[in-house]
Design a protein around this motif. Sequence first.
Motif, PDB file in Angstrom:
ATOM      1  N   ALA A 102       0.840  -1.202   0.000  1.00  0.00           N
ATOM      2  CA  ALA A 102       0.000   0.000   0.000  1.00  0.00           C
ATOM      3  C   ALA A 102       0.876   1.253   0.000  1.00  0.00           C
ATOM      4  O   ALA A 102       0.495   2.294  -0.544  1.00  0.00           O
ATOM      5  N   ASP A 103       2.073   1.172   0.589  1.00  0.00           N
ATOM      6  CA  ASP A 103       2.984   2.317   0.617  1.00  0.00           C
ATOM      7  C   ASP A 103       3.424   2.713  -0.793  1.00  0.00           C
ATOM      8  O   ASP A 103       3.609   3.900  -1.086  1.00  0.00           O
ATOM      9  N   ALA A 104       3.589   1.720  -1.667  1.00  0.00           N
ATOM     10  CA  ALA A 104       3.979   2.016  -3.044  1.00  0.00           C
ATOM     11  C   ALA A 104       2.883   2.804  -3.754  1.00  0.00           C
ATOM     12  O   ALA A 104       3.159   3.713  -4.542  1.00  0.00           O
ATOM     13  N   VAL A 105       1.618   2.458  -3.470  1.00  0.00           N
ATOM     14  CA  VAL A 105       0.499   3.210  -4.045  1.00  0.00           C
ATOM     15  C   VAL A 105       0.510   4.643  -3.513  1.00  0.00           C
ATOM     16  O   VAL A 105       0.327   5.608  -4.258  1.00  0.00           O
ATOM     17  N   GLY A 106       0.736   4.798  -2.213  1.00  0.00           N
ATOM     18  CA  GLY A 106       0.801   6.131  -1.633  1.00  0.00           C
ATOM     19  C   GLY A 106       1.946   6.956  -2.187  1.00  0.00           C
ATOM     20  O   GLY A 106       1.819   8.178  -2.354  1.00  0.00           O
ATOM     21  N   ALA A 107       3.059   6.298  -2.510  1.00  0.00           N
ATOM     22  CA  ALA A 107       4.222   7.023  -3.036  1.00  0.00           C
ATOM     23  C   ALA A 107       3.905   7.699  -4.365  1.00  0.00           C
ATOM     24  O   ALA A 107       4.415   8.789  -4.663  1.00  0.00           O
ATOM     25  N   LEU A 108       3.056   7.066  -5.175  1.00  0.00           N
ATOM     26  CA  LEU A 108       2.696   7.659  -6.456  1.00  0.00           C
ATOM     27  C   LEU A 108       1.925   8.962  -6.259  1.00  0.00           C
ATOM     28  O   LEU A 108       2.098   9.916  -7.018  1.00  0.00           O
ATOM     29  N   SER A 109       1.048   9.008  -5.256  1.00  0.00           N
ATOM     30  CA  SER A 109       0.279  10.231  -5.018  1.00  0.00           C
ATOM     31  C   SER A 109       1.166  11.357  -4.501  1.00  0.00           C
ATOM     32  O   SER A 109       0.846  12.534  -4.689  1.00  0.00           O
ATOM     33  N   LEU A 110       2.290  11.017  -3.852  1.00  0.00           N
ATOM     34  CA  LEU A 110       3.247  12.051  -3.443  1.00  0.00           C
ATOM     35  C   LEU A 110       4.081  12.524  -4.629  1.00  0.00           C
ATOM     36  O   LEU A 110       4.399  13.710  -4.751  1.00  0.00           O
ATOM     37  N   ALA A 111       4.441  11.598  -5.506  1.00  0.00           N
ATOM     38  CA  ALA A 111       5.373  11.910  -6.587  1.00  0.00           C
ATOM     39  C   ALA A 111       4.755  12.790  -7.663  1.00  0.00           C
ATOM     40  O   ALA A 111       5.403  13.710  -8.178  1.00  0.00           O
ATOM     41  N   PHE A 112       3.482  12.529  -8.008  1.00  0.00           N
ATOM     42  CA  PHE A 112       2.919  13.196  -9.176  1.00  0.00           C
ATOM     43  C   PHE A 112       2.925  14.710  -9.105  1.00  0.00           C
ATOM     44  O   PHE A 112       3.388  15.385 -10.037  1.00  0.00           O
ATOM     45  N   PRO A 113       2.414  15.337  -8.036  1.00  0.00           N
ATOM     46  CA  PRO A 113       2.392  16.811  -8.045  1.00  0.00           C
ATOM     47  C   PRO A 113       3.776  17.430  -8.103  1.00  0.00           C
ATOM     48  O   PRO A 113       3.960  18.502  -8.688  1.00  0.00           O
ATOM     49  N   LEU A 114       4.766  16.775  -7.523  1.00  0.00           N
ATOM     50  CA  LEU A 114       6.128  17.310  -7.568  1.00  0.00           C
ATOM     51  C   LEU A 114       6.717  17.196  -8.972  1.00  0.00           C
ATOM     52  O   LEU A 114       7.466  18.072  -9.420  1.00  0.00           O
ATOM     53  N   ILE A 115       6.376  16.118  -9.671  1.00  0.00           N
ATOM     54  CA  ILE A 115       6.805  15.979 -11.063  1.00  0.00           C
ATOM     55  C   ILE A 115       6.101  17.014 -11.930  1.00  0.00           C
ATOM     56  O   ILE A 115       6.712  17.700 -12.753  1.00  0.00           O
ATOM     57  N   PHE A 116       4.805  17.148 -11.714  1.00  0.00           N
ATOM     58  CA  PHE A 116       4.025  18.062 -12.544  1.00  0.00           C
ATOM     59  C   PHE A 116       4.442  19.514 -12.351  1.00  0.00           C
ATOM     60  O   PHE A 116       4.313  20.328 -13.273  1.00  0.00           O
ATOM     61  N   LEU A 117       4.969  19.832 -11.189  1.00  0.00           N
ATOM     62  CA  LEU A 117       5.413  21.195 -10.925  1.00  0.00           C
ATOM     63  C   LEU A 117       6.463  21.645 -11.938  1.00  0.00           C
ATOM     64  O   LEU A 117       6.485  22.808 -12.354  1.00  0.00           O
ATOM     65  N   LEU A 118       7.321  20.721 -12.371  1.00  0.00           N
ATOM     66  CA  LEU A 118       8.334  21.065 -13.366  1.00  0.00           C
ATOM     67  C   LEU A 118       7.839  20.907 -14.791  1.00  0.00           C
ATOM     68  O   LEU A 118       8.084  21.761 -15.648  1.00  0.00           O
TER      69      LEU A 118
END
Length: 552
Positions: A102-118
């Motif tokens: 489940a942590d891997a699923v949560g990691a994706l929700s953290l990663a996306f907005p930071l990627i999209f910022l750039l």
Amino acid sequence: MDGTNSPDESGSSDGDDPSASGGGPSGADPPGDGDPPDNSGPPGDGDPPSGDGPPGDDPDESITEGSLIRPLYQLAWPIVVIQLLQVTYNIVDTLYLGRLSADAVGALSLAFPLIFLLIAVAGGFTSAGAILVAQFTGAKGDRSAGLVAGQTVMVVGVLSIVLGVAGYFYTGPALDLLPSDAETAAEVVPLAADYMEVIFLGLPLMFGFFVFTALMRGYGDTRTPMFIMVVSVAANILLDPFFIFGFENNPLFTWLGLGGLEASLHATTGFSGIGIEGAALATILSRGIATGIGMFLLFGTGIGPAVQLHHLKPDFGFIEDIIRLGTPTMIEQSTSALAMVTLTAIVVTFSPPVVAAYGLGNRIISVVFLPAMGVGRAIDTMVGQNLGAERADRAERSVWLAVSTVTGVMLLVGVIAVTFAEPIVSVFLGEVENAPATIAHGVEYLRVRSVEFAFIGVTQVMLGAFRGAGNTKTAMFISIITLWVGRVGTMSLLIFGLGWGASGIWVGMAIGNIVGAILGVLWFLRGTWKERYIEEEQIESVVGEQMSSGDD
């Protein structure tokens, strides 16, 4: 998993849910032409076909002549399929990573907005290219459309390299800034860092297809990108489980009843996958395949705008137009990305089950979002080409047709989501730690968000209309209000001011598009969007220069 939708396609939102706003062409707010709306016939009634429209179009299927229903449908359904395929990236990875943890699923929700910022920085200029291509195509300036396409590929290509390198080094510091719960910081954040670093290194391979899709949509061809996307998704489905699990506990072998083969392969190779980094690597490779095919079709065939290799040579006049049109969208998407980061920072103060439910719910809602996305992107092109052809009355009728269509569809989708919320959420998690709590939160999230589904559709159509007209400043303003006031402000009030806890997340997320839809309709009724961005002298100048230089 992708988690990194095209900045032109996904827009801005709260994770993988792109429902707050969207990317697209944009520009200044010209005065309206004063034409009253033509409501003399039912929605979709058009003018008699005259044969005008994009090269090769049947008169009855023209974007600028004839029925409105047919071109709207023909533009929208491939975009819906493209977005369905895009969501397939996300769903496939969620299904696989949900078997990892489940942590891997949560990691994706953290990663996306930071990627999209750039990537939002380059996304604004991708959108500008699309609107210029649409308006030049509507004005019969095909050579100009080809030059714009080449300049857009060049500008975004250079930016993607710069942003990829910058993103790799910014990953650690950006994640360190999140005020994470102690357990989330220890278990989820490191996985997000692993995912982000791989994605940033492959950013140029991903952006090539984003640009191709946007330019082809502006030209009026949404089917070609759809077919390429099928190839890319198929590659991702095949690569994902092997890069994530290798030949040990690979669910694909289990589902196919090939456990013996898996054991033999593991004994031979010893490869047990690379976890969440494998999901990122599968995304880069599958996107790279799509980029290669798209660039070959754009430069090596007669498909799409008449673009040639020498169009990659910098033309500062068109670069100036791309920057002028793209900057408001870049600001919009960047501030939207910052809003997503802020939303994520709020969410990570909760326990891992809430974080995972947030990411899981966003992926489910990205499926719900498909009809609105398709119609919104179709209106982008419909308005752009009709204003290019100086048909403001037809552009307006197409918008109201789209609003009525997408509202009905999204109301139906909302009823289905409420009725089947629990089985829909449950299918994405296996028997992993925190699964029951994650499912319970996810069900509540989906049911609360279903209230806004019809408003999502209206918001997307209105934003598409403003961008197609070149009014990026208007779209930027509406998107910023939608996210920063409608979502961030409401969520902060509910959680920190009123003490609603996790329920404040779900309700706060639902408010944004309600605000955006109301504001968008009121602004659209002002009629200040009805003039095209491009000038007749610009079309004649570019075409004349190209003809004199032998550019056929």
